[in-house]
Design a protein around this motif. Structure first.
Motif, PDB file in Angstrom:
ATOM      1  N   GLU A   1       0.816  -1.307  -0.054  1.00 31.13           N
ATOM      2  CA  GLU A   1      -0.088   0.146   0.016  1.00 31.13           C
ATOM      3  C   GLU A   1       0.919   1.157   0.039  1.00 31.13           C
ATOM      4  O   GLU A   1       0.564   2.213  -0.688  1.00 31.13           O
ATOM      5  N   TYR A   2       1.809   1.178   0.873  1.00 30.42           N
ATOM      6  CA  TYR A   2       2.669   2.381   0.785  1.00 30.42           C
ATOM      7  C   TYR A   2       3.425   2.759  -0.645  1.00 30.42           C
ATOM      8  O   TYR A   2       3.849   3.738  -0.800  1.00 30.42           O
TER       9      TYR A   2
ATOM     10  N   ILE B   1      19.373   0.576   4.433  1.00 30.51           N
ATOM     11  CA  ILE B   1      18.857   1.859   4.736  1.00 30.51           C
ATOM     12  C   ILE B   1      17.246   1.738   5.103  1.00 30.51           C
ATOM     13  O   ILE B   1      16.981   1.960   6.237  1.00 30.51           O
ATOM     14  N   GLN B   2      16.720   0.660   4.415  1.00 30.48           N
ATOM     15  CA  GLN B   2      15.286   0.103   4.672  1.00 30.48           C
ATOM     16  C   GLN B   2      15.307  -0.551   6.137  1.00 30.48           C
ATOM     17  O   GLN B   2      14.483  -0.176   6.844  1.00 30.48           O
ATOM     18  N   GLU B   3      16.235  -1.117   6.459  1.00 28.96           N
ATOM     19  CA  GLU B   3      16.147  -1.772   7.710  1.00 28.96           C
ATOM     20  C   GLU B   3      16.316  -0.751   9.043  1.00 28.96           C
ATOM     21  O   GLU B   3      16.084  -0.962   9.992  1.00 28.96           O
TER      22      GLU B   3
ATOM     23  N   GLU C   1       9.055   3.055   5.345  1.00 26.38           N
ATOM     24  CA  GLU C   1       9.234   2.969   6.457  1.00 26.38           C
ATOM     25  C   GLU C   1       9.089   4.242   7.445  1.00 26.38           C
ATOM     26  O   GLU C   1       8.641   3.946   8.377  1.00 26.38           O
ATOM     27  N   ASN C   2       9.191   5.212   6.817  1.00 26.27           N
ATOM     28  CA  ASN C   2       9.187   6.623   7.824  1.00 26.27           C
ATOM     29  C   ASN C   2       7.682   6.709   7.867  1.00 26.27           C
ATOM     30  O   ASN C   2       7.354   7.111   8.758  1.00 26.27           O
TER      31      ASN C   2
ATOM     32  N   ARG D   1       9.197   8.486  15.142  1.00 26.08           N
ATOM     33  CA  ARG D   1      10.206   9.583  14.963  1.00 26.08           C
ATOM     34  C   ARG D   1      10.888   9.370  13.578  1.00 26.08           C
ATOM     35  O   ARG D   1      11.346   8.336  13.373  1.00 26.08           O
ATOM     36  N   LEU D   2      10.590  10.394  12.755  1.00 24.76           N
ATOM     37  CA  LEU D   2      10.740  10.211  11.170  1.00 24.76           C
ATOM     38  C   LEU D   2      12.369  10.583  11.046  1.00 24.76           C
ATOM     39  O   LEU D   2      12.981  11.059  11.846  1.00 24.76           O
ATOM     40  N   LEU D   3      12.780   9.284  10.166  1.00 25.69           N
ATOM     41  CA  LEU D   3      14.542   9.548   9.741  1.00 25.69           C
ATOM     42  C   LEU D   3      14.432  10.281   8.255  1.00 25.69           C
ATOM     43  O   LEU D   3      14.824   9.537   7.289  1.00 25.69           O
TER      44      LEU D   3
END
Length: 342
Positions: free
Chosen positions: A12-13, A151-153, A220-221, A226-228
């Motif tokens: 979905e994202y 990065i995803q992990e 993933e954000n 808390r966003l990266l």
């Protein structure tokens, strides 16, 4: 959160975040050929990539599986489209099925629908040799992707934080598995240094999966408190990554990351890629219009690629490396700063 629920959220994202067109491919321009001296009927899209003989350089890249009935339906329809158009297909990570037998059918459906096609399995860099063998057996796979997704992990709330043994795992699987192993990024690109490290441990195939397509940092954000956000623009573009990878001899380079049409495919091949994977764009066509429309779209990409090849005066996929091109913009500056040559 369960692995199954996460798989569904990723789909979905991925559809919500879409394609950014930051692949760098718009920086590539072909030099016009006024006298191609050939016919459209002369074009042959068949190609050989190492041990893999394919009817087309295009393949359906890894998307999903392990998310229950919904992902089974997606994989079934993608397999139908691949079968009807004669292209290869990779599944999403099979780790879900290795940990939960009830999820195996969401992957096996691909081989059931496409018994004679080229099917590529998929596991993450944390997988060991025994898991790799089971993943190949599950699909009677012709090859196996090992995806690397640091990065995803790191952005994923429940993701891995230790990548110490990934290269060692890749070496073990590559040296002992009986089918080709393709090491694949997931949308952040590969540098020549990364490709060199992989080749040093025996890897012969890489899928650079560059920045500019589905953005797993953004995905993933959306699942974090808390966003990266600093990772949302992290990575090497698809165009630059292809050139990075082709600096290393004796490796077969597959390109993916934001590919949307026949011209994108042609530019990837002209930069040195041996094959081109498409995932996010095909998924969107399928979700918006259905499997029949996806079949038509894949046929259109093939038709456009053949037309472009005729305009360039080339009859086979291996001739793309001879095509004259001009590189401009950010891609030109990246190649210059990195001292990369075509």
């Amino acid at each position: 959160m369960s692995r199954m629920r996460r798989k569904l959220e990723h789909i979905e994202y991925a559809l919500q975040t879409g394609q950014s067109r930051l692949t760098g491919l718009d920086d590539i321009q072909f030099v016009h050929v006024s006298l191609p001296q050939m016919s459209l009927d002369d074009v042959n899209l068949r190609t050989k990539i190492g041990e893999l003989t394919l009817s087309s350089p295009i393949f359906v890249n890894a998307m999903t599986g392990g998310g229950g009935e919904q992902t089974k339906v997606i994989n079934r329809d993608m397999a139908i489209a691949a079968r009807e158009t004669g292209i290869a297909m990779s599944v999403g990570s099979q780790m879900a099925a290795l940990k939960d037998d009830s999820q195996q059918s969401s992957y096996r459906i691909v081989r059931e629908e496409n018994p004679k096609g080229v099917v590529i399995g998929n596991l993450g860099g944390e997988a060991n040799l025994e898991q790799a063998k089971r993943a190949v057996e599950m699909l009677d796979a012709n090859a196996l992707q090992i995806h690397i997704n640091v990065i995803q992990e790191l952005v994923m709330p429940e993701g891995d934080r230790d990548f110490t043994n990934v290269l060692k795992n890749i070496e073990s699987i590559t040296s002992q598995l009986q089918v080709p192993v393709i090491v694949k990024e997931v949308g952040f690109g590969m540098s020549r240094e990364t490709v060199a490290s992989l080749v040093d441990v025996g890897v012969k195939y890489v899928d650079i999966s560059g920045f500019g397509g589905t953005n797993f940092a953004k995905i993933e954000n959306q699942r974090r408190a808390r966003l990266l956000n600093y990772f949302n623009s992290w990575g090497i573009s698809t165009a630059a990554s292809i050139v990075e990878a082709t600096q290393i001899p004796s490796v077969h380079v597959l390109a993916s990351g934001g590919i949307q049409n026949g011209m994108d495919v042609a530019k990837c091949l002209a930069l040195g890629a041996n094959g081109v994977g498409i995932a996010g764009y095909f998924l969107k066509v399928y979700r918006d219009e259905g499997v029949e429309a996806l079949v038509n779209e894949i046929n259109t990409v093939h038709e456009d690629l053949a037309i472009i090849m005729t305009a360039l005066g080339i009859k086979g996929i291996d001739e793309f490396k001879q095509v004259q091109k001009v590189i401009k913009g950010d891609t030109y500056h990246w190649l210059k700063e990195r001292k990369l040559t075509l």
